[in-house]
Design a protein around this motif. Sequence first.
Motif: not given
Ligand code: MN
Length: 291
Positions: A81, A141, A172, A189, A259
């Motif tokens: 998300a 995160e 993350d 990421k 996060t």
């Molecule tokens: Mn994140």
Amino acid sequence: VRLVRYGNDHVGVLTDGGVVDVSAAVDARWQHTPYAMNDLIGSWDERVDMVRELAASASPQALDQTKLLAPIQWPRHVFAAPLNYRPHVAEMVTSPHAPKGLREVDSADGLGFFLKAPGSISGPADPIRLPPLIDRSFHHEVELGVIVGRSARGISAEQAAAHIFGYVCLLDITLRTENGHQEERVMRKSYETFTPLGPYIVTADEIVDPACLDLRLWVNGVLRQQANTRDLIVGIDELLANASHVLTLRAGDVYATGTPAGVGPIVPGDVVRASVEAVGELELEVTKREW
Ligand code: MN
């Protein structure tokens, strides 16, 4: 139940005495493969009694003599998300790392999800290895990770809880945009070791209220992030339901729920500690990789 992967692709239950091998509960085709945990999750209702019997009968291996792996290595999907805590949206809007066009009103409600490559997953014993990019920032995160328990397509939020297998502490790690660099989020990421998971998956029956869990993250002992899942903009059930209207969620899929504010840089030599209340805690070294 707290489930781990360890050693040479064993699946185990974490008990007070250590780790107990429950690989015998995995379908023979998948025993001692990275897919063993997916198989166990996908057939949990039929196997849970056997898992409990094995966990109660075999002798545990001491945790300090066990190399823990990421509790799930081969999810078909790793959903995430974007912008799901309001204070994090606020900090990003005014940040030099703000993606182009970011607005205060943006959130996971409307943006939906992005994906992280499953190849970015690493385990509780693995350092976060930063690639040797010059003049770039890598941010931490901490997030609550949700593990899907069975296939879900077109479900409602009310139906979602029945499709949740468990929860995991998740990081993350992110290469930030800056100085004119605007790489795709999926790539930023998805560097190897940018999705640490673990140390274990805790099954959903052990979490009284997943919408009331404290998240915390420290770098070198200094608290950087602190929040509670009650402040998620889009709740866990809605996240899963919304994604299930895009494609079919599968047993073992991972959903990073968003996060909290307080993201900041990590550099080689740092030690990151992240905790999700009742779910788990990771302590990871940050190193530099050569390639
Ligand atoms: Mn994140």
